[in-house]
Scaffold this motif. Sequence first.
Motif, PDB file in Angstrom:
ATOM      1  N   TYR A   1       0.856  -1.178   0.000  1.00 20.92           N
ATOM      2  CA  TYR A   1       0.000   0.000   0.000  1.00 20.92           C
ATOM      3  C   TYR A   1       0.891   1.227   0.000  1.00 20.92           C
ATOM      4  CZ  TYR A   1      -4.083  -2.846   0.929  1.00 20.92           C
ATOM      5  OH  TYR A   1      -5.102  -3.760   0.828  1.00 20.92           O
ATOM      6  N   VAL A   2       0.338   2.347  -0.425  1.00 20.84           N
ATOM      7  CA  VAL A   2       1.138   3.566  -0.551  1.00 20.84           C
ATOM      8  C   VAL A   2       0.444   4.755   0.107  1.00 20.84           C
ATOM      9  CG1 VAL A   2       2.236   2.828  -2.707  1.00 20.84           C
ATOM     10  CG2 VAL A   2       0.143   4.185  -2.799  1.00 20.84           C
ATOM     11  N   TYR A   3       1.227   5.778   0.358  1.00 19.76           N
ATOM     12  CA  TYR A   3       0.690   7.063   0.782  1.00 19.76           C
ATOM     13  C   TYR A   3       1.044   8.089  -0.278  1.00 19.76           C
ATOM     14  CZ  TYR A   3       5.504   7.919   2.359  1.00 19.76           C
ATOM     15  OH  TYR A   3       6.868   8.053   2.419  1.00 19.76           O
ATOM     16  N   LEU A   4       0.219   9.114  -0.369  1.00 18.56           N
ATOM     17  CA  LEU A   4       0.452  10.206  -1.306  1.00 18.56           C
ATOM     18  C   LEU A   4       0.666  11.482  -0.518  1.00 18.56           C
ATOM     19  CD1 LEU A   4      -2.543   9.564  -3.745  1.00 18.56           C
ATOM     20  CD2 LEU A   4      -0.235   8.631  -3.894  1.00 18.56           C
ATOM     21  N   ILE A   5       1.636  12.256  -0.917  1.00 17.68           N
ATOM     22  CA  ILE A   5       1.842  13.583  -0.353  1.00 17.68           C
ATOM     23  C   ILE A   5       1.653  14.562  -1.503  1.00 17.68           C
ATOM     24  CG2 ILE A   5       3.439  15.172   0.771  1.00 17.68           C
ATOM     25  CD1 ILE A   5       4.913  12.706   1.884  1.00 17.68           C
ATOM     26  N   VAL A   6       0.682  15.441  -1.361  1.00 15.89           N
ATOM     27  CA  VAL A   6       0.390  16.419  -2.405  1.00 15.89           C
ATOM     28  C   VAL A   6       0.506  17.806  -1.797  1.00 15.89           C
ATOM     29  CG1 VAL A   6      -1.288  17.218  -4.104  1.00 15.89           C
ATOM     30  CG2 VAL A   6      -1.193  14.801  -3.507  1.00 15.89           C
ATOM     31  N   ASP A   7       1.234  18.660  -2.470  1.00 18.13           N
ATOM     32  CA  ASP A   7       1.358  20.027  -1.990  1.00 18.13           C
ATOM     33  C   ASP A   7       1.488  20.956  -3.175  1.00 18.13           C
ATOM     34  OD1 ASP A   7       1.415  22.034  -0.121  1.00 18.13           O
ATOM     35  OD2 ASP A   7       3.531  21.799   0.352  1.00 18.13           O
TER      36      ASP A   7
ATOM     37  N   ILE B   1       0.985   6.592 -14.594  1.00 14.85           N
ATOM     38  CA  ILE B   1       2.183   5.844 -14.974  1.00 14.85           C
ATOM     39  C   ILE B   1       2.413   4.626 -14.083  1.00 14.85           C
ATOM     40  CG2 ILE B   1       3.396   7.772 -16.046  1.00 14.85           C
ATOM     41  CD1 ILE B   1       4.939   8.156 -13.466  1.00 14.85           C
ATOM     42  N   PHE B   2       1.688   4.543 -12.961  1.00 18.04           N
ATOM     43  CA  PHE B   2       1.850   3.435 -12.032  1.00 18.04           C
ATOM     44  C   PHE B   2       0.721   2.411 -12.118  1.00 18.04           C
ATOM     45  CE2 PHE B   2       4.461   6.784 -10.252  1.00 18.04           C
ATOM     46  CZ  PHE B   2       5.628   6.086 -10.001  1.00 18.04           C
ATOM     47  N   LEU B   3      -0.113   2.500 -13.117  1.00 21.01           N
ATOM     48  CA  LEU B   3      -1.168   1.521 -13.418  1.00 21.01           C
ATOM     49  C   LEU B   3      -1.767   0.828 -12.200  1.00 21.01           C
ATOM     50  CD1 LEU B   3       0.345  -0.165 -16.581  1.00 21.01           C
ATOM     51  CD2 LEU B   3      -1.377   1.622 -16.470  1.00 21.01           C
ATOM     52  N   GLY B   4      -2.826   1.380 -11.677  1.00 19.47           N
ATOM     53  CA  GLY B   4      -3.561   0.756 -10.592  1.00 19.47           C
ATOM     54  C   GLY B   4      -3.093   1.101  -9.194  1.00 19.47           C
ATOM     55  N   ILE B   5      -2.051   1.882  -9.090  1.00 21.52           N
ATOM     56  CA  ILE B   5      -1.533   2.180  -7.749  1.00 21.52           C
ATOM     57  C   ILE B   5      -2.507   3.022  -6.939  1.00 21.52           C
ATOM     58  CG2 ILE B   5      -0.232   4.313  -8.080  1.00 21.52           C
ATOM     59  CD1 ILE B   5       2.072   2.744  -6.562  1.00 21.52           C
ATOM     60  N   GLU B   6      -3.375   3.766  -7.621  1.00 17.61           N
ATOM     61  CA  GLU B   6      -4.354   4.570  -6.884  1.00 17.61           C
ATOM     62  C   GLU B   6      -5.269   3.672  -6.053  1.00 17.61           C
ATOM     63  OE1 GLU B   6      -6.113   3.597 -10.829  1.00 17.61           O
ATOM     64  OE2 GLU B   6      -4.224   4.498 -10.233  1.00 17.61           O
ATOM     65  N   GLN B   7      -5.413   2.416  -6.449  1.00 15.40           N
ATOM     66  CA  GLN B   7      -6.222   1.475  -5.675  1.00 15.40           C
ATOM     67  C   GLN B   7      -5.495   0.984  -4.424  1.00 15.40           C
ATOM     68  OE1 GLN B   7      -9.443   0.807  -6.260  1.00 15.40           O
ATOM     69  NE2 GLN B   7      -9.197   2.405  -7.790  1.00 15.40           N
ATOM     70  N   ARG B   8      -4.197   1.270  -4.325  1.00 19.44           N
ATOM     71  CA  ARG B   8      -3.424   0.882  -3.145  1.00 19.44           C
ATOM     72  C   ARG B   8      -3.058   2.086  -2.280  1.00 19.44           C
ATOM     73  NH1 ARG B   8       1.437  -1.632  -4.916  1.00 19.44           N
ATOM     74  NH2 ARG B   8       1.067  -1.055  -7.042  1.00 19.44           N
ATOM     75  N   ALA B   9      -3.597   3.252  -2.603  1.00 18.29           N
ATOM     76  CA  ALA B   9      -3.324   4.456  -1.815  1.00 18.29           C
ATOM     77  C   ALA B   9      -4.222   4.472  -0.588  1.00 18.29           C
ATOM     78  CB  ALA B   9      -3.550   5.704  -2.659  1.00 18.29           C
ATOM     79  N   LEU B  10      -3.613   4.504   0.589  1.00 14.59           N
ATOM     80  CA  LEU B  10      -4.381   4.499   1.830  1.00 14.59           C
ATOM     81  C   LEU B  10      -4.405   5.853   2.520  1.00 14.59           C
ATOM     82  CD1 LEU B  10      -3.373   1.120   3.505  1.00 14.59           C
ATOM     83  CD2 LEU B  10      -5.408   1.639   2.159  1.00 14.59           C
ATOM     84  N   PHE B  11      -3.378   6.652   2.307  1.00 13.10           N
ATOM     85  CA  PHE B  11      -3.289   7.939   2.991  1.00 13.10           C
ATOM     86  C   PHE B  11      -3.012   9.057   2.006  1.00 13.10           C
ATOM     87  CE2 PHE B  11      -2.066   4.902   6.271  1.00 13.10           C
ATOM     88  CZ  PHE B  11      -2.930   5.259   7.284  1.00 13.10           C
ATOM     89  N   PHE B  12      -3.612  10.181   2.251  1.00  8.30           N
ATOM     90  CA  PHE B  12      -3.393  11.413   1.486  1.00  8.30           C
ATOM     91  C   PHE B  12      -2.913  12.441   2.497  1.00  8.30           C
ATOM     92  CE2 PHE B  12      -4.688  15.523  -0.125  1.00  8.30           C
ATOM     93  CZ  PHE B  12      -4.520  15.451  -1.502  1.00  8.30           C
ATOM     94  N   ILE B  13      -1.721  12.941   2.312  1.00  2.26           N
ATOM     95  CA  ILE B  13      -1.124  13.885   3.256  1.00  2.26           C
ATOM     96  C   ILE B  13      -0.921  15.212   2.549  1.00  2.26           C
ATOM     97  CG2 ILE B  13       0.837  14.348   4.772  1.00  2.26           C
ATOM     98  CD1 ILE B  13       1.312  11.212   4.643  1.00  2.26           C
ATOM     99  N   SER B  14      -1.375  16.290   3.179  1.00  2.00           N
ATOM    100  CA  SER B  14      -1.208  17.622   2.608  1.00  2.00           C
ATOM    101  C   SER B  14      -1.421  18.661   3.696  1.00  2.00           C
ATOM    102  CB  SER B  14      -2.186  17.841   1.460  1.00  2.00           C
ATOM    103  OG  SER B  14      -1.870  19.039   0.781  1.00  2.00           O
ATOM    104  N   ASP B  15      -1.384  19.921   3.287  1.00  2.00           N
ATOM    105  CA  ASP B  15      -1.693  20.984   4.241  1.00  2.00           C
ATOM    106  C   ASP B  15      -3.207  21.083   4.379  1.00  2.00           C
ATOM    107  OD1 ASP B  15      -2.596  22.404   2.025  1.00  2.00           O
ATOM    108  OD2 ASP B  15      -0.797  23.618   1.869  1.00  2.00           O
TER     109      ASP B  15
END
Length: 150
Positions: free
Chosen positions: A51-57, A108-122
């Motif tokens: 599973y992955v986390y995303l950091i968006v800023d 570009i990561f084909l399907g990785i959005e289905q393994r995203a568990l956390f979204f981190i941002s301000d």
Amino acid sequence: MHKLCNPVLKQFLEKYTKQNIPNESTLRKNYIPDIYKNVIEKIINDIGDNYVYLIVDETNDSRGLSIANLLIGKLDGNTGKSYLISCKELVSTNYETICQFANFSLKIFLGIEQRALFFISDAGTYMVKAAKTLKIFSKINSYYMCQTCS
């Protein structure tokens, strides 16, 4: 890459690498796509099936333009590294442009959005709304909005 057109820099690099430095257009056409592909493959291999986390800023550059950044990291119980996978200039900054940016960047990561568990941002209002919107399209079950990050 344009800096390689500077004859002083080119001469310096050739002197200390003992190699002929190709023209910037040659590098851009023949080398950069392969290097990009190899780096993406290494990131995909490192993340594996985790599973992955995303950091968006979003920030402003020295010219005042809005630049969005997306980092990704794997959730495997170890302290690992995050990978900067995308930077993009945004025409406007709102939840829609952030969602489009995140979705496009993750393609570009084909399907990785289905393994995203956390979204981190301000805690920007548009980021909270983007996190809620992205939650619909992925397995994101939590989002963390850092109050001190803004």
